[in-house]
Scaffold this active site. Structure first.
Site, PDB file in Angstrom:
ATOM      1  N   HIS A   1       0.713  -1.129   0.075  1.00 54.02           N
ATOM      2  CA  HIS A   1      -0.037   0.130  -0.084  1.00 54.02           C
ATOM      3  C   HIS A   1       0.894   1.291   0.005  1.00 54.02           C
ATOM      4  O   HIS A   1       0.428   2.186  -0.701  1.00 54.02           O
ATOM      5  CB  HIS A   1      -0.977  -0.030   1.216  1.00 54.02           C
ATOM      6  CG  HIS A   1      -1.855  -1.336   1.307  1.00 54.02           C
ATOM      7  ND1 HIS A   1      -2.693  -1.828   0.206  1.00 54.02           N
ATOM      8  CD2 HIS A   1      -1.852  -2.348   2.323  1.00 54.02           C
ATOM      9  CE1 HIS A   1      -3.041  -2.967   0.577  1.00 54.02           C
ATOM     10  NE2 HIS A   1      -2.370  -3.233   1.852  1.00 54.02           N
TER      11      HIS A   1
ATOM     12  N   CYS B   1      -7.213  -6.704   5.266  1.00 53.22           N
ATOM     13  CA  CYS B   1      -8.405  -6.325   5.964  1.00 53.22           C
ATOM     14  C   CYS B   1      -9.515  -7.166   5.214  1.00 53.22           C
ATOM     15  O   CYS B   1     -10.828  -7.670   5.894  1.00 53.22           O
ATOM     16  CB  CYS B   1      -8.938  -4.826   5.738  1.00 53.22           C
ATOM     17  SG  CYS B   1      -8.941  -4.574   4.109  1.00 53.22           S
TER      18      CYS B   1
HETATM   19  C1  LIG Z   1      -5.100  -9.530   8.310  1.00 56.55           C
HETATM   20  C2  LIG Z   1      -4.884  -7.945   8.337  1.00 56.55           C
HETATM   21  C3  LIG Z   1      -5.906  -6.891   8.505  1.00 56.55           C
HETATM   22  C4  LIG Z   1      -5.726  -5.642   8.403  1.00 56.55           C
HETATM   23  N1  LIG Z   1      -6.747  -4.930   8.411  1.00 56.55           N
HETATM   24  C5  LIG Z   1      -6.549  -3.485   8.206  1.00 56.55           C
HETATM   25  C6  LIG Z   1      -8.010  -2.493   8.071  1.00 56.55           C
HETATM   26  O1  LIG Z   1      -8.926  -2.922   8.208  1.00 56.55           O
HETATM   27  N2  LIG Z   1      -7.409  -1.263   8.035  1.00 56.55           N
HETATM   28  C7  LIG Z   1      -6.308  -0.938   8.183  1.00 56.55           C
HETATM   29  O2  LIG Z   1      -6.041   0.639   8.131  1.00 56.55           O
HETATM   30  N3  LIG Z   1      -5.030  -1.546   8.109  1.00 56.55           N
HETATM   31  C8  LIG Z   1      -5.361  -2.975   8.202  1.00 56.55           C
HETATM   32  N4  LIG Z   1      -4.353  -3.753   8.308  1.00 56.55           N
HETATM   33  C9  LIG Z   1      -2.845  -3.186   8.473  1.00 56.55           C
HETATM   34  C10 LIG Z   1      -2.322  -2.861   6.881  1.00 56.55           C
HETATM   35  O3  LIG Z   1      -2.507  -4.017   6.033  1.00 56.55           O
HETATM   36  C11 LIG Z   1      -0.664  -2.611   6.932  1.00 56.55           C
HETATM   37  O4  LIG Z   1      -0.671  -1.377   7.874  1.00 56.55           O
HETATM   38  C12 LIG Z   1      -0.294  -2.198   5.747  1.00 56.55           C
HETATM   39  O5  LIG Z   1      -0.288  -3.471   5.053  1.00 56.55           O
HETATM   40  C13 LIG Z   1       0.940  -1.347   5.635  1.00 56.55           C
HETATM   41  O6  LIG Z   1       1.222  -1.301   4.277  1.00 56.55           O
HETATM   42  P1  LIG Z   1       2.609  -0.927   3.666  1.00 56.55           P
HETATM   43  O7  LIG Z   1       2.693  -0.866   2.388  1.00 56.55           O
HETATM   44  O8  LIG Z   1       3.388  -0.034   4.871  1.00 56.55           O
HETATM   45  O9  LIG Z   1       3.478  -2.436   4.441  1.00 56.55           O
HETATM   46  P2  LIG Z   1       3.020  -3.979   4.091  1.00 56.55           P
HETATM   47  O10 LIG Z   1       1.729  -4.199   3.574  1.00 56.55           O
HETATM   48  O11 LIG Z   1       3.845  -4.816   5.171  1.00 56.55           O
HETATM   49  O12 LIG Z   1       4.062  -4.283   2.612  1.00 56.55           O
HETATM   50  C14 LIG Z   1       5.599  -4.076   2.805  1.00 56.55           C
HETATM   51  C15 LIG Z   1       5.873  -4.656   1.241  1.00 56.55           C
HETATM   52  O13 LIG Z   1       7.384  -4.758   1.303  1.00 56.55           O
HETATM   53  C16 LIG Z   1       7.866  -5.949   0.841  1.00 56.55           C
HETATM   54  N5  LIG Z   1       9.047  -6.245   1.224  1.00 56.55           N
HETATM   55  C17 LIG Z   1       9.534  -6.324   2.712  1.00 56.55           C
HETATM   56  N6  LIG Z   1      10.878  -6.483   2.746  1.00 56.55           N
HETATM   57  C18 LIG Z   1      11.336  -6.523   1.380  1.00 56.55           C
HETATM   58  C19 LIG Z   1      12.862  -6.850   0.896  1.00 56.55           C
HETATM   59  N7  LIG Z   1      13.705  -7.237   1.868  1.00 56.55           N
HETATM   60  N8  LIG Z   1      12.977  -6.908  -0.423  1.00 56.55           N
HETATM   61  C20 LIG Z   1      11.906  -6.786  -1.277  1.00 56.55           C
HETATM   62  N9  LIG Z   1      10.471  -6.528  -0.715  1.00 56.55           N
HETATM   63  C21 LIG Z   1      10.440  -6.321   0.743  1.00 56.55           C
HETATM   64  C22 LIG Z   1       7.027  -6.919   1.194  1.00 56.55           C
HETATM   65  O14 LIG Z   1       7.078  -8.292   0.426  1.00 56.55           O
HETATM   66  C23 LIG Z   1       5.535  -6.239   1.137  1.00 56.55           C
HETATM   67  O15 LIG Z   1       5.028  -6.479  -0.251  1.00 56.55           O
HETATM   68  C24 LIG Z   1      -4.439  -5.177   8.394  1.00 56.55           C
HETATM   69  C25 LIG Z   1      -3.289  -6.088   8.185  1.00 56.55           C
HETATM   70  C26 LIG Z   1      -3.470  -7.439   8.097  1.00 56.55           C
HETATM   71  C27 LIG Z   1      -2.407  -8.390   7.987  1.00 56.55           C
END
Ligand SMILES: Cc1cc2nc3c(=O)[nH]c(=O)nc-3n(C[C@H](O)[C@H](O)[C@H](O)COP(=O)(O)OP(=O)(O)OC[C@H]3O[C@@H](n4cnc5c(N)ncnc54)[C@H](O)[C@@H]3O)c2cc1C
Ligand SMILES: NC(=O)c1ccc[n+]([C@@H]2O[C@H](COP(=O)([O-])OP(=O)(O)OC[C@H]3O[C@@H](n4cnc5c(N)ncnc54)[C@H](O)[C@@H]3O)[C@@H](O)[C@H]2O)c1
Length: 445
Positions: A10, A42
């Protein structure tokens, strides 16, 4: 300018789209170790609980979308090291090929990972986490097994409570454990969380609060028992949901971090290295309730912080407005939303707060059908009287949008007294002339 983005969920997606759509002409390289992107966790419980049939609509972007706009997208490619002096990212592709990408600006969007309880037996089969789509698939497959009848969910936060409902909907016996005295203890005060606990118990979920898992025992390599500080329970499967931690190992020895490892950023998402930005769950975030940087892992924050970083790198300075950690949950039709601090959380962070509670029907009193009771609590700082939190709970879905007004009130540092006479619309189908939000504020001492 060449911009490399590590992590294309995201936060990374929001940054990439902002740069590609608003600031064309840059070279954008997006790297992720996963095979998919944009999975909305989610929706996992909705899908696994069969409230939706298929998971495919839980994805909203594909690598081709970014390639069509000129980006290079490297999926199944894991970044193993970053040389911040040479401005180089080292990675390994899915075929095992070593890659080096130079950058002018780097965006860290590596997100978070689930916390693993460090207890005996945690390597046994049948023990799961819920973060990735693939982990949701594994849980879904387990639920399909006749032999999996009794499921222990550890952690009654958001993920745990949601997957407990899903397991129950799939006909399983569910035991829900949490170290705290109630479910959702990080988001709601006890009087509010009790409403959710009653709802869960009414649906047949066995609640074990104030209990900490100490050991998983197995039979033939698969988990068969969970031992807590109070008792032991036979189970066929375990799902661990005890929170997230920032996935910052690639950078945490080079960049400044919070105590929990989240990469420190300013309101432009810039880290302690001016050419490096961090967004989403890997980064700190400014809380308007706390008036300081903290850690709040939410998809909503990830998207906003990605947009902010995109604009700043693209050349249009933009400061984040900060966040309130606004959140919501809906379990078996019981809805709760909160923003900012609960009383308990405010006190934990050293704020001297008071609160005002009120309870009323959602719609006008003369509507007797489909008119549920709403509980509200507004938390405010004693001395300044600024609002620092709000909690709402009801079977009525109408409450959902109200929390956003409190979010804005906290962002704009509004006081409980300014809320008391706020102009809120009245229509009997939705509310009363004496709106419970303003009545709660009027009653504040
Ligand atoms: C079951 C569940 C339900 C949720 N429900 C909600 C909700 O209803 N509302 C809400 O606001 N939030 C919700 N969340 C929280 C939300 O999903 C996270 O806050 C959000 O995914 C954060 O996004 P991000 O892109 O920062 O990180 P992440 O989603 O953790 O993505 C990080 C990305 O980095 C990649 N990555 C990591 N390390 C490396 C590396 N060394 N090399 C290459 N790629 C790498 C991973 O593969 C991943 O694709 C929920 C989470 C879960 C698990
Ligand atoms: N609806 C939503 O907004 C939503 C939904 C799912 C996830 N999320 C976010 O994703 C992140 C992760 O969610 P989560 O549910 O894993 O975390 P969480 O912080 O919501 O809940 C973790 C729970 O585990 C408990 N716990 C911690 N250690 C324990 C132990 N050793 N034994 C027993 N219980 C223990 C805590 O008391 C807490 O209630 C959070 O930031 C959450 O806000 C949000």
């Amino acid at each position: 300018m060449k911009i490399v983005i590590i992590g294309t969920n995201h936060a990374g997606i929001a940054a990439a789209n902002t740069l590609l759509d608003k600031y064309p002409g840059h070279e954008i390289v997006m790297i992720d170790r996963n095979s998919n992107m944009s999975y909305l966790g989610c929706g996992t419980a909705l899908w696994v609980g069969r409230q939706i049939d298929q998971p495919h609509e839980l994805f909203y972007a594909r690598p081709e979308d970014f390639e069509a706009k000129g980006a290079t997208v490297l999926t199944e490619t894991e970044v193993s090291a970053i040389d911040f002096q040479k401005k180089q990212v080292q990675a390994t592709s899915k075929t095992g090929e070593a890659l080096v990408e130079n950058y002018d600006k780097l965006i860290l969007a590596m997100g978070s990972r689930p916390i693993i309880p460090k207890i005996l037996g945690n390597e046994l089969d049948g023990i799961h986490f819920l973060k990735l789509f693939q982990e949701g698939q594994a849980v879904d497959e387990e639920f399909a097994k006749e032999s999996v009848k009794r499921i222990a969910v550890i952690g009654a936060g958001y993920i745990g409570t949601e997957i407990a409902e899903a397991a129950k909907r799939r006909g399983k016996e569910v035991l829900l454990f949490d170290a705290e005295a109630t479910s959702l203890a990080s988001y709601y005060d006890e009087d509010f969380a009790k409403g959710m606990d009653e709802n869960l118990a009414k649906q047949g979920i066995e609640l074990h609060f104030g209990e900490i898992a100490q050991e998983f025992k197995g039979t033939n390599g698969r988990v068969s028992q969970i031992v807590t500080n109070k008792d032991s329970y036979d189970v066929d499967m375990v799902i661990n949901c005890i929170g997230f931690t920032a996935n910052s190992a690639l950078a945490s020895d080079q960049l400044e971090t919070l105590r929990n490892g989240a990469i420190k950023v300013d309101k432009h998402q810039q880290t302690s290295d001016p050419d490096v930005y961090a967004v989403g769950d890997v980064a700190s975030i400014y809380s308007n309730a706390l008036q300081d940087f903290t850690y709040i892992a939410l998809a909503s924050n990830a998207v906003r912080s990605g947009i902010v970083a995109g604009h700043n790198i693209g050349g249009q300075p933009l400061e984040s407005a900060g966040v309130q950690g606004s959140n919501g949950i809906s379990i078996f039709g019981y809805n709760m939303t909160s923003t900012g601090f609960s009383v308990k959380a405010a006190e934990k962070f050293g704020l001297d707060v008071s609160y005002t509670d009120f309870e009323d029907k959602q719609k006008a009193w003369f509507l007797h059908e489909d008119n549920d009771t709403v509980k509200i609590r507004i938390v405010y700082e004693k001395e300044s009287r600024r609002i620092v939190g709000a909690q709402l709970a009801s079977y009525s879905e109408i409450i959902a949008g109200n929390i956003n007004m409190f979010s804005l009130a906290i962002q704009e540092q509004k006081t409980i007294d300014e809320l008391a006479l706020l102009d809120l619309f009245f229509l009997p189908h939705f509310n009363s002339p004496y709106n419970y939000m303003t009545v709660a504020a009027l009653n504040a001492k």
